[in-house]
Design an enzyme around this catalytic site. Structure first.
Site, PDB file in Angstrom:
ATOM      1  N   ASP A 332       0.827  -1.206   0.000  1.00  0.00           N
ATOM      2  CA  ASP A 332       0.000   0.000   0.000  1.00  0.00           C
ATOM      3  C   ASP A 332       0.863   1.259   0.000  1.00  0.00           C
ATOM      4  O   ASP A 332       2.027   1.236   0.388  1.00  0.00           O
ATOM      5  CB  ASP A 332      -0.925   0.011   1.219  1.00  0.00           C
ATOM      6  CG  ASP A 332      -0.151   0.031   2.532  1.00  0.00           C
ATOM      7  OD1 ASP A 332       0.877  -0.680   2.623  1.00  0.00           O
ATOM      8  OD2 ASP A 332      -0.559   0.748   3.460  1.00  0.00           O
ATOM      9  N   GLU A 333       0.281   2.352  -0.434  1.00  0.00           N
ATOM     10  CA  GLU A 333       0.860   3.692  -0.327  1.00  0.00           C
ATOM     11  C   GLU A 333       2.321   3.747  -0.782  1.00  0.00           C
ATOM     12  O   GLU A 333       3.150   4.427  -0.182  1.00  0.00           O
ATOM     13  CB  GLU A 333       0.721   4.211   1.112  1.00  0.00           C
ATOM     14  CG  GLU A 333      -0.735   4.369   1.524  1.00  0.00           C
ATOM     15  CD  GLU A 333      -0.928   4.761   2.964  1.00  0.00           C
ATOM     16  OE1 GLU A 333      -1.852   5.535   3.255  1.00  0.00           O
ATOM     17  OE2 GLU A 333      -0.154   4.278   3.822  1.00  0.00           O
TER      18      GLU A 333
END
Length: 529
Positions: A332-333
């Site tokens: 993620d991210e």
């Protein structure tokens, strides 16, 4: 004459008590009544009340068959009941009546059970030990909340008569604990495991690495833990788990029928690793340790071969410590990783997970690459996440990728309840108890095949959480609702009925010493009745 006077004094005292009662309106205390079979959380699949209750007494035995697992569940039950009842409650394979735990083939699946209660005793039947354990949690909730205290209580210890038949809706009913932003000790993790077990949670997802701290010892890269684990958000001392520590967490979770799913987040959320080893950076320069809360600024160097040697070593050592089926690789991210590099990285890392016998789990951004066959994507978007991002997840699910649902504005337990909540964050909005409970995982992402939804998970990120009391305050009362979403049928889902059952749990949380939030949405004062 003396005896006659004592009798007159006694009669006079009784008359005064009766007169006082008539003046104050007081009435004799009602006879104790058992908790109705349909008051437990998660809601059982079917309930058929009837017949006399069973009463646990000084003569009660816990009867088990000859298997080691069944005896283990019996000993667990006895350990809960003995302090509050004051009874011996021997665990034995002999005798009749009492509380009986038995394994037998039947329509229970891997985790279901049947509970039969009547004047002669309570019998919990399951096909697998996990089912017996979950049945014990139901029995525990059917007893007065005082049964969970650690000192002798007056009782009586009644179990309502009737039959419960129960199987879970989903096989993945998880809770994630972030030990990277703030470190939690082995004992603190065990405390949370016990609280999860009460509500039939069966997965403990441990977020073991992030920008602020690396929390698991890796022999081939020792500075990850000793240096990368030396701090946390706010600059505290951090900490890490030795391999023996991690094995103890895994063992304890297994004894409560939770499977540990370890996460090493990558290629982003990796500053602790990059600070520990300069060669993992594209420019060969190690950044300083990080104690803030921003995200998206770090990345492993996707173009270096040493990156994949590093990943191979970490996954190999972690897989060897983890008997469960899954290994979470984050994903993620990764804002500092180009899309091309992200795809290249995931294409090389996912086969490494398979090489060491594990199944890939990743945050739903994994669907922006090519998820490996059998991989699970954990969706953490919001109701308002873009249609394009949701469509990518739906397409992956239609192609065979399983989904774990963790929508942040529903089940991220670190979100504030209201603007006045002293802990937590609010980037996903405020998440009160009703909002957390009042949605259907099976219908949440239109277009996702029903079989693709493997279950739900409630993450607990720890940017603002420093101790067990903080974790508990954010988990309770929301966690039981997420557990019910994972266990109970969609047809049983009703907020108005649920909030009454939830209110009745408060006395148990108090008995267990759990910190909790007194949501105004729940009729706590009425005890749920």
């Amino acid at each position: 004459m003396r005896q006659h006077r004592r009798t007159l004094r006694l009669l006079g005292s009784l008359l005064l008590v009766a007169m006082a009662a008539s003046v104050t309106g007081a009435a004799p205390a009602p006879a104790a009544s058992p908790t109705p079979l349909d008051r437990v959380i998660p809601a059982p699949a079917s309930v058929a009340p009837g017949g006399s209750p069973y009463r646990i007494t000084r003569g009660t035995h816990i009867r088990v068959d000859g298997s080691r697992e069944t005896r283990g569940v019996g000993e667990y039950l006895a350990k809960i009941l003995r302090p509050s009842t004051g009874y011996r409650l021997p665990v034995t394979a002999q005798g009749a009546g009492g509380i009986r735990l038995r394994l037998a083939e039947g329509p229970f699946g891997a985790e279901g059970y049947r509970l039969d209660s009547g004047r002669g005793g309570v019998t919990i039947t399951a096909a697998r030990p996990a089912g017996l354990f979950h049945g014990v949690q139901t029995l525990r909730q059917l007893l007065p909340a005082a049964v969970d205290k650690d000192s002798v209580q007056p009782g009586p210890w009644l179990v309502a008569g009737g039959t419960i038949k129960d199987t879970p809706r989903y096989g993945w009913r998880g809770a994630m604990l972030d030990v990277s932003r703030h470190f939690f000790t082995v004992e603190q993790v065990k405390r949370y495991i016990d609280q999860l077990a009460l509500y039939k949670i069966n997965k403990l997802h441990l977020h073991l690495s992030d920008d602020q701290g690396w929390r698991i010892a890796i022999d081939s890269w020792p500075r990850l833990a000793t240096y990368g684990g030396s701090t946390e958000v706010g600059g505290g001392p951090g900490g890490f788990y030795t391999k023996a520590d991690y094995r103890e967490i895994v063992r304890y979770a297994s004894s409560r029928y939770l499977e540990v799913v370890p996460e090493i987040d990558m290629p982003g959320h990796t500053n602790a690793a990059l600070a520990s080893y300069a060669e993992l950076n594209c420019d060969g320069v190690a950044p300083p340790l990080y104690t803030g809360t921003e995200v998206g600024f770090s990345s492993l160097c996707a173009g270096k071969d040493i990156t994949y040697d590093f990943v191979d070593d970490v996954i190999r050592e972690l897989a060897a410590l983890t008997p469960g089926r899954y290994l979470h690789i984050g994903g993620d991210e990764a804002h500092s990783t180009s899309h091309e590099d992200y795809v290249k990285f995931m294409d090389r890392v996912q086969p490494i997970v398979a090489k060491y016998g594990k199944t890939v789990v990743g945050w739903h951004q994994l669907t922006g690459a090519t998820p490996a066959k059998g991989a699970l994507a954990q969706y953490w978007g919001l109701d308002g996440t873009s249609a394009e991002e949701k469509a990518r997840v739906v397409k992956a699910a239609q192609g065979g990728t399983g989904l774990i649902l963790s929508p942040a504005d529903r089940v991220y337990l670190d979100m504030k309840y209201t603007k006045d909540t002293p802990l937590g964050l609010s980037w996903a909005g405020y998440v009160e108890v009703k909002r957390s409970y009042d949605w259907d995982p099976g219908a949440y992402l239109p277009g996702v095949p029903g079989g693709a939804v493997r279950g739900v998970e409630a993450p607990m990120w720890s940017e603002t959480l420093e101790n067990s009391g903080h974790v508990e305050f954010m988990a309770f009362p929301r966690l039981p609702g997420v557990a019910e979403l994972g266990w109970s049928s969609a047809a049983s889902h009703d907020w108005e009925r649920y909030k009454g059952r939830l209110a009745a749990q408060a006395e148990r949380w108090d008995a267990l010493g759990i910190e909790w939030y007194r949501s105004p949405q729940v009729p706590w004062g009425a005890g749920g009745r």
